[in-house]
Motif scaffolding. Structure first.
Motif, PDB file in Angstrom:
ATOM      1  N   ARG A  28       0.826  -1.211   0.000  1.00 64.13           N
ATOM      2  CA  ARG A  28       0.000   0.000   0.000  1.00 64.13           C
ATOM      3  C   ARG A  28       0.858   1.257   0.000  1.00 64.13           C
ATOM      4  N   ARG A  29       2.004   1.169   0.607  1.00 68.06           N
ATOM      5  CA  ARG A  29       2.865   2.354   0.716  1.00 68.06           C
ATOM      6  C   ARG A  29       3.723   2.548  -0.526  1.00 68.06           C
ATOM      7  N   TRP A  30       4.286   1.465  -1.048  1.00 69.81           N
ATOM      8  CA  TRP A  30       5.277   1.573  -2.105  1.00 69.81           C
ATOM      9  C   TRP A  30       4.862   0.923  -3.425  1.00 69.81           C
ATOM     10  N   GLY A  31       3.762   0.180  -3.458  1.00 65.55           N
ATOM     11  CA  GLY A  31       3.411  -0.576  -4.650  1.00 65.55           C
ATOM     12  C   GLY A  31       4.085  -1.941  -4.619  1.00 65.55           C
ATOM     13  N   ILE A  32       4.460  -2.444  -5.801  1.00 65.22           N
ATOM     14  CA  ILE A  32       5.079  -3.765  -5.884  1.00 65.22           C
ATOM     15  C   ILE A  32       6.481  -3.720  -5.302  1.00 65.22           C
ATOM     16  N   THR A  33       6.740  -4.510  -4.281  1.00 68.44           N
ATOM     17  CA  THR A  33       8.052  -4.579  -3.648  1.00 68.44           C
ATOM     18  C   THR A  33       8.437  -6.048  -3.448  1.00 68.44           C
ATOM     19  N   SER A  34       9.653  -6.258  -2.972  1.00 66.67           N
ATOM     20  CA  SER A  34      10.150  -7.616  -2.737  1.00 66.67           C
ATOM     21  C   SER A  34       9.911  -8.079  -1.305  1.00 66.67           C
ATOM     22  N   VAL A  35       9.171  -7.318  -0.526  1.00 63.27           N
ATOM     23  CA  VAL A  35       8.940  -7.704   0.862  1.00 63.27           C
ATOM     24  C   VAL A  35       8.259  -9.069   0.920  1.00 63.27           C
ATOM     25  N   ASN A  36       8.718  -9.920   1.844  1.00 62.95           N
ATOM     26  CA  ASN A  36       8.204 -11.287   1.957  1.00 62.95           C
ATOM     27  C   ASN A  36       8.349 -12.020   0.621  1.00 62.95           C
ATOM     28  N   GLY A  37       9.436 -11.666  -0.095  1.00 62.84           N
ATOM     29  CA  GLY A  37       9.606 -12.123  -1.465  1.00 62.84           C
ATOM     30  C   GLY A  37       9.914 -13.591  -1.623  1.00 62.84           C
ATOM     31  N   GLU A  38      10.172 -14.295  -0.507  1.00 66.57           N
ATOM     32  CA  GLU A  38      10.371 -15.739  -0.630  1.00 66.57           C
ATOM     33  C   GLU A  38       9.089 -16.452  -1.010  1.00 66.57           C
ATOM     34  N   HIS A  39       7.954 -15.744  -0.882  1.00 64.71           N
ATOM     35  CA  HIS A  39       6.663 -16.279  -1.301  1.00 64.71           C
ATOM     36  C   HIS A  39       6.112 -15.445  -2.456  1.00 64.71           C
ATOM     37  N   PRO A  40       5.354 -16.044  -3.384  1.00 63.03           N
ATOM     38  CA  PRO A  40       4.751 -15.269  -4.476  1.00 63.03           C
ATOM     39  C   PRO A  40       3.778 -14.225  -3.940  1.00 63.03           C
ATOM     40  N   MET A  41       3.356 -13.324  -4.800  1.00 60.24           N
ATOM     41  CA  MET A  41       2.578 -12.183  -4.312  1.00 60.24           C
ATOM     42  C   MET A  41       1.080 -12.257  -4.609  1.00 60.24           C
ATOM     43  N   LEU A  42       0.594 -13.286  -5.301  1.00 60.91           N
ATOM     44  CA  LEU A  42      -0.830 -13.317  -5.619  1.00 60.91           C
ATOM     45  C   LEU A  42      -1.667 -13.257  -4.352  1.00 60.91           C
ATOM     46  N   MET A  43      -1.361 -14.099  -3.377  1.00 63.67           N
ATOM     47  CA  MET A  43      -2.147 -14.094  -2.157  1.00 63.67           C
ATOM     48  C   MET A  43      -2.036 -12.759  -1.433  1.00 63.67           C
ATOM     49  N   LYS A  44      -0.829 -12.215  -1.371  1.00 62.30           N
ATOM     50  CA  LYS A  44      -0.635 -10.947  -0.666  1.00 62.30           C
ATOM     51  C   LYS A  44      -1.379  -9.810  -1.365  1.00 62.30           C
ATOM     52  N   GLY A  45      -1.456  -9.864  -2.694  1.00 60.98           N
ATOM     53  CA  GLY A  45      -2.241  -8.869  -3.417  1.00 60.98           C
ATOM     54  C   GLY A  45      -3.718  -8.961  -3.077  1.00 60.98           C
ATOM     55  N   ILE A  46      -4.236 -10.194  -2.993  1.00 55.56           N
ATOM     56  CA  ILE A  46      -5.637 -10.395  -2.623  1.00 55.56           C
ATOM     57  C   ILE A  46      -5.884  -9.945  -1.185  1.00 55.56           C
ATOM     58  N   LEU A  47      -4.925 -10.228  -0.296  1.00 54.17           N
ATOM     59  CA  LEU A  47      -5.069  -9.785   1.100  1.00 54.17           C
ATOM     60  C   LEU A  47      -5.075  -8.258   1.181  1.00 54.17           C
ATOM     61  N   THR A  48      -4.268  -7.614   0.359  1.00 50.68           N
ATOM     62  CA  THR A  48      -4.247  -6.142   0.344  1.00 50.68           C
ATOM     63  C   THR A  48      -5.622  -5.602  -0.023  1.00 50.68           C
ATOM     64  N   PHE A  49      -6.208  -6.166  -1.052  1.00 47.23           N
ATOM     65  CA  PHE A  49      -7.547  -5.766  -1.484  1.00 47.23           C
ATOM     66  C   PHE A  49      -8.552  -5.994  -0.354  1.00 47.23           C
ATOM     67  N   SER A  50      -8.455  -7.123   0.345  1.00 52.57           N
ATOM     68  CA  SER A  50      -9.377  -7.436   1.431  1.00 52.57           C
ATOM     69  C   SER A  50      -9.242  -6.451   2.590  1.00 52.57           C
ATOM     70  N   VAL A  51      -8.006  -6.110   2.941  1.00 50.93           N
ATOM     71  CA  VAL A  51      -7.780  -5.165   4.043  1.00 50.93           C
ATOM     72  C   VAL A  51      -8.316  -3.781   3.689  1.00 50.93           C
ATOM     73  N   ILE A  52      -8.099  -3.344   2.443  1.00 55.30           N
ATOM     74  CA  ILE A  52      -8.597  -2.038   2.009  1.00 55.30           C
ATOM     75  C   ILE A  52     -10.132  -1.995   2.070  1.00 55.30           C
ATOM     76  N   LEU A  53     -10.774  -3.064   1.570  1.00 51.84           N
ATOM     77  CA  LEU A  53     -12.237  -3.120   1.622  1.00 51.84           C
ATOM     78  C   LEU A  53     -12.747  -3.106   3.059  1.00 51.84           C
ATOM     79  N   ALA A  54     -12.061  -3.830   3.939  1.00 55.62           N
ATOM     80  CA  ALA A  54     -12.480  -3.867   5.343  1.00 55.62           C
ATOM     81  C   ALA A  54     -12.363  -2.485   5.982  1.00 55.62           C
TER      82      ALA A  54
END
Length: 566
Positions: free
Chosen positions: A67-93
């Motif tokens: 949310r702060r920086w856009g696409i980053t390598s944070v938690n990069g040992e895992h793919p980002m599809l789930m984290k992108g969906i979680l971001t959307f869920s947190v924003i909606l909440a």
């Protein structure tokens, strides 16, 4: 050695098995809707009843970084599809929580824990219809409905889907991909329609699967099933080199679309660090009361190979376990047709590597559990046929017997889930000693830091200012202490010998079940056996964490214990 029927004959057999699905389409759809809704209600029930785990906090921090920086390598040992969906869920909440409806009714506010876990709960519930469709393609609608219901109401499946981890997302797209794969086979063999759209849909789903979690070897399940028929001259299901090339182009394109962070150099550095096992934060895993080194590269010298077999034995409801035991031998008979090959490949390509690897967590079993439940569903039908053959007056009523047995098995699973809700991961069957033994087999995964929030809440109210708290989840503890307005409390690691040396009277030590390691074994054992906790936190009725307030006599003993026990 498995000798499949010709692909065309196999398809015909599977068409016959789907006859019940075709005839009772409206009834089947109604039952599936009820199963999926029931599964979702169980998964969403008190979704924030447990605090975040350390792993889930990492996901929350990734969401904040996105949310702060856009696409980053944070938690990069895992793919980002789930984290992108979680971001959307947190924003909606958050947007929902700012509405006038929530302002007028604060009880409708969606906590952060729920926002992070809701996507997995939804996909977990939707996996039930996918399991039905996949199983119906292989074995017909009878076993398919049983398997779907067992997944929807199984306490372990529910528990896996209620944590913000990648396994549920990987499974969802694995199921979706193989539904398209089997439909492509049927289209090619029956020549009723063009199979190519199914091939590209399969590739796209596989791309999303790998953008959920990096387990590329699981493509071998579908590839193995495909190649089982390629030596048969009658087979029409043949992709050829051009289609295979396009298949992997589509797969790669969707993977990049869903996981663009893979293009960042820092992501590869994160992945390399993870692969080198440099991110392992603790030196052991507790399994059945014993400590083991938990590293993939240790192979059979790590967590024992029996880990997942014990898990099946003590975590499946007893009737489901019995059905699985009955169904497993049937899987190796030709009566089930070629569909059994797919399930056999599924079980093999999961159990073979994960049995041998030295690093294990129960959540990895998320991907194997549907195959186990499909075998259990086959066991219900196999048992019903056996009973009908042996009981004269039931000779022509095998379908009724199967329905009756299925209802009992499914009801037992549902009853177990309701009894243990909302702490589904603690479920332990009678073979494992029942709920009296809850948390004693796989404590790290059964408790999964669920009580850290409650521990921090107690500290926030009862601890004096500027105390130090030692626990095995210092970052997570600091997170919840900060939310409680206690930023003055210093949170350090219990495994940090320097922090232990700095303890003074009035400081706190947290002994949390599931966080026992070689590095803290001496301290944990001494406090558990010789000291009285100031407060005990429970998960339901099960003790989960103990809060000790340091006294001078206790401090002298602790500081003389030395380093970790090995």
């Amino acid at each position: 050695m498995f000798v499949p029927a010709t692909s065309a004959i196999a398809i015909g057999e599977r068409q016959a098995r789907r006859e019940g699905y075709t005839i009772g389409r409206a009834l089947v759809i109604s039952l599936l809707v009820l199963i999926a809704l029931g599964g979702f209600m169980l998964r969403a029930y008190r979704l924030s009843a447990e605090g975040l785990s350390e792993d889930e906090l990492n996901k929350l921090r990734a969401v904040e970084e996105y949310r702060r920086w856009g696409i980053t390598s944070v938690n990069g040992e895992h793919p980002m599809l789930m984290k992108g969906i979680l971001t959307f869920s947190v924003i909606l909440a958050e947007r929902w929580n700012r509405t006038q409806t929530v302002q007028a009714h604060p009880s409708l506010k969606i906590p952060t824990e729920s926002a992070l876990r809701l996507p997995g709960s939804i996909l977990g519930a939707l996996s039930a219809p996918l399991i039905f469709i996949l199983t119906a393609e292989l074995f017909g609608s009878g076993p398919a409905l049983i398997a779907a219901a067992l997944w929807a109401f199984d306490p372990t499946a529910i528990g896996f889907n209620r944590i913000a981890k990648e396994d549920t997302f990987f499974l969802f797209f694995f199921l979706l991909a193989n539904i398209f794969w089997l439909r492509g086979q049927r289209a090619a063999e029956t020549q009723t329609r063009d199979p190519e759209p199914f091939y590209w849909a399969t590739a796209a789903a596989f791309g999303a699967m790998l953008a959920s979690k990096y387990i590329p070897h699981f493509l071998a399940v579908s590839a193995g099933y495909y190649h089982a028929f390629q030596e048969l001259p009658e087979t029409r299901w043949r992709l050829g080199k051009r289609r295979w090339l396009l298949f992997f182009i589509v797969l790669g394109g969707v993977f990049l679309l869903c996981n663009p962070a893979i293009l960042l150099p820092d992501t590869w550095r994160e992945m390399r660090t993870f692969a080198e096992e440099s991110r392992i934060g603790h030196d052991a895993y507790e399994f059945m009361g014993h400590l083991y080194h938990n590293q993939m590269s240790l192979w059979l010298k790590g967590v024992p190979w029996t880990f997942y077999y014990v898990f099946i034995g003590v975590k499946l409801p007893i009737l489901t376990l019995l059905a699985f035991i009955v169904g497993l031998p049937a899987l190796f008979t030709r009566r089930l047709g070629d569909g059994r090959l797919f399930v056999i490949f599924w079980l093999f390509f999961w159990f073979f590597p994960f049995t041998l690897l030295g690093g294990k967590f129960t959540r990895y079993f998320t991907v194997a559990l549907p195959a186990v439940l499909i075998v259990a569903a086959l066991g219900v039908e196999t048992g019903a046929r056996s009973i009908a053959r042996r009981v004269t007056w039931l000779a022509n009523r095998s379908t009724a017997v199967s329905s009756g047995i299925a209802l009992v098995v499914i009801s037992a699973s549902l009853s177990a889930a309701i009894r243990v809700a909302p702490h589904y991961r603690l479920f332990t069957n009678a073979l494992g000693g029942g709920m009296e033994r809850a948390g004693s087999y796989f404590p790290h995964d059964e408790f999964y830091d669920a009580s850290v929030r409650d521990v921090a809440g107690w500290i926030a109210v009862n601890a004096p200012r500027d105390v130090m708290v030692l626990s095995e989840t210092p970052g997570l503890m600091a997170h919840y202490l900060s939310l409680a307005g206690r930023g003055d409390v210093r949170s350090r690691s219990l495994s940090d010998q320097g922090a232990v040396a700095q303890l003074k009277a009035g400081d706190l030590v947290i002994i949390a079940r599931g966080r026992r390691y070689f590095s803290n074994e001496a301290i944990s054992r001494y406090l558990s056996e010789e000291a009285v906790p100031a407060h005990t936190i429970t998960l339901g009725a099960v003790p989960s964490a103990y809060i000790f307030v340091m006294e001078e006599t206790t401090l002298q003993r602790l500081k003389g214990l030395g380093g970790p026990i090995r």
